[in-house]
Enzyme design. Structure first.
Site: not given
Length: 267
Positions: A176, A208, A210-213
Site C-alpha cells: 500500500k 482514515t 481503519g483503512t488498512g484493516c
C-alpha cells in the site's frame, strides 16, 4: 442458503473504526458471513490507543478451535496479533486446519503512533506467518520494518520491496502506497512475476482510521467468493476508496472510514 464465510483474527477496537469491528462491517457489506477471533482488547477512540489488553493463549486457541472445527471458513484475515506467542499459536492452528486464502495485514503501529506489535513479534511474523500467507498487505512503514530498510519514497523502491517481500514466502504481495507524499494513491500487487499498479486520486482527509484493516478484510471477502487475487484487490481498492471519500468526522481526532459508502455508490 449458502454464503461465503470469512474469519478475522485481530484486536478489538472499542471506537469501532478499525480491527475486528471494521473487518466485520466490511465482511457484511461484501455479502459474506463474518466471524471473529479476538486476540486483544484495546481501549481506543479517535484520539488514539489508551490501552492494549492481550487475550490469553488459551482463550485465542479456544476461539479458533470453536470456529474452525465447526463452521469453517473460506478466507481468513489476520490483523493485530501483538506477540510472538500469539503469532506462533495462530500460524500453527491455521496449518492444523489447512486454512486457505490467508490474508495477513501485518499491523504494527496505530494511526496515533501506538505500537500494536511487540518488537520480538516481528521475527515470529516473518518466520511463522508470512510463509503460509496467501497475500500480505503491508503499508510502507510496515514493509520497511519487515525488510529492515529505510522507508520507501518512490514507486521504483516499492516495486523492489514487493519482490523482496515475496521472497519471504507469501504467494502475493499487496503493498500500500498511501504514505507516499506526492501524486495519486498507488498500491502495488505483485504475483511473483508481474507487478500491477492500482491507482486512484488521493483524497484529502485526515479521517482514515481503519483503512488498512478494511482494505485487507475486503480482499479476504472477495477471495472467499472465489475471486482471483487481482479481482479481489481491485474490488478492495474500490471499497476503501469509497469508504475514505465518505469518511466520518466523529470524535475529536482521526475519524473512521465509512464502510457503507461502497454499497451506496454501487447502486
Amino acid at each position: 442458503m449458502s454464503i461465503p464465510k470469512t474469519l478475522t483474527i485481530a484486536g478489538s477496537d472499542s471506537g469501532g473504526g478499525a480491527g475486528i469491528q471494521a473487518d466485520i462491517k466490511t465482511f457484511q457489506e461484501l455479502h459474506t458471513f463474518g466471524m471473529s477471533v479476538i486476540t486483544a482488547l484495546t481501549a481506543q477512540n479517535t484520539l488514539g490507543v489508551h490501552g492494549v489488553f492481550p487475550q490469553s493463549l488459551e482463550a485465542i486457541e479456544a476461539q479458533l478451535d470453536a470456529v474452525l472445527s465447526d463452521i469453517g471458513t473460506d478466507a481468513i484475515k489476520t490483523g493485530m496479533l501483538f506477540s510472538a506467542e500469539i503469532i506462533t499459536l495462530v500460524a500453527n492452528k491455521l496449518k492444523e486446519y489447512e486454512a486457505k486464502n490467508i490474508v495477513v495485514d501485518p499491523v504494527m503501529i496505530a494511526k496515533g503512533g501506538a505500537s500494536l506489535l511487540q518488537e520480538e513479534a516481528v521475527r515470529a511474523l516473518i518466520e511463522k506467518l508470512l510463509p503460509i500467507a496467501t497475500v500480505i498487505t503491508p503499508n510502507l512503514p510496515e514493509a520497511a520494518k519487515l525488510l529492515g530498510r529505510q522507508e520507501m519514497e518512490t514507486i521504483g523502491e516499492m516495486k523492489r520491496a514487493a519482490i523482496d517481500l515475496h521472497k519471504m514466502g507469501p504467494k502475493y504481495i499487496v503493498l500500500k502506497g498511501g504514505h507516499l507524499l506526492d501524486g495519486p494513491a498507488v498500491d502495488l500487487l505483485y504475483d511473483g512475476k508481474t507487478t500491477y499498479e492500482l491507482k486512484t486520486e488521493r483524497i484529502q482527509t485526515k479521517h482514515t482510521h481503519g483503512t488498512g484493516c478494511t482494505f485487507a478484510a475486503a480482499i479476504a471477502a472477495e477471495l472467499a467468493k472465489g475471486k482471483t487475487i487481482k479481482e479481489a484487490t481491485e474490488v478492495a481498492k474500490s471499497f476503501i476508496t469509497a469508504a475514505i471519500s465518505e469518511s466520518l468526522s466523529i470524535g475529536s481526532g482521526i475519524g473512521p472510514t465509512n464502510h457503507a459508502a461502497f454499497r451506496r455508490l454501487a447502486r
